[in-house]
Design an enzyme around this catalytic site. Sequence first.
Site, PDB file in Angstrom:
ATOM      1  N   HIS A  11       9.643   1.414  -4.125  1.00 44.81           N
ATOM      2  CA  HIS A  11      10.195   2.609  -3.480  1.00 44.81           C
ATOM      3  C   HIS A  11      11.414   2.279  -2.627  1.00 44.81           C
ATOM      4  CE1 HIS A  11       8.759   1.646   0.603  1.00 44.81           C
ATOM      5  NE2 HIS A  11       7.645   1.213   0.028  1.00 44.81           N
ATOM      6  N   GLU A  89       0.375   0.648  -0.992  1.00 51.64           N
ATOM      7  CA  GLU A  89       0.841  -0.502  -0.225  1.00 51.64           C
ATOM      8  C   GLU A  89      -0.352  -1.250   0.364  1.00 51.64           C
ATOM      9  OE1 GLU A  89       2.461  -3.045   0.419  1.00 51.64           O
ATOM     10  OE2 GLU A  89       4.357  -2.188   1.112  1.00 51.64           O
TER      11      GLU A  89
END
Length: 254
Positions: A11, A89
């Site tokens: 990202h 994450e």
Amino acid sequence: MAAYKLVLIRHGESTWNLENRFSCWYDADLSPAGHEEAKRGGQALRDAGYEFDICLTSVQKRVIRTLWTVLDAIDQMWLPVVRTWRLNERHYGGLTALNKAETAAKHGEAQVKIWRRSYDVPPPPMEPDHPFYSNISKDRRYADLTEDQLPSYESPKDTIARALPFWNEEIVPQIKEGKRVLIAAHGNSLQGIAKHVEGLSEEAIMELNLPTGIPIVYELDKNLKPIKPMQFLGDEETVCKAMEAVAAQGKAKK
């Protein structure tokens, strides 16, 4: 000759990346710069003529929005998207929301490097009195997770352990069916995929700084082993600067 191609993208910069904070499972959005990174990543894929059949991503908005932006750039927003917490994450536990440079100044760069870069050493857990405990642990997107699945902290080893079942059970079959796969995810979950695909050592994977918003291409043989090292769709200077920026996040300000 490659039997398959696999494309990964981390990202773009998030609002908490901009503030140099441990983002963890907090749902930070893209910063304006991160949105531009995603647009450039998408344009690089468009310029190279990439087409995909399926996309896989996490349940966190910074990477979902990155994927949306990429798909818009390549005019393939209609593609099916599979979202899973297993590509989230790494959970940084009690470090969540802390500024990385300030944490390094307080605890020392060596300790922060251990927390960030040791393969099997977790950070302190996120306790119930943490200001973001309820924000994360009570989020309804995780309502179906068991107590064992919902972490209060993770080492990189833990992150890889929960990502690999999704790789083996969901991603590998798609690739072997001949589908052109795009994975949009986070630094640590993508490190896990890179470690598995390339057979990297624990030491090597912890020194791998994946740049934000730059597509990563693997050419794989029939056994899903790379026939050449990962390639970045970006000019060398931009890629190096992006990797250096990631590496510098855990250092105290001079």
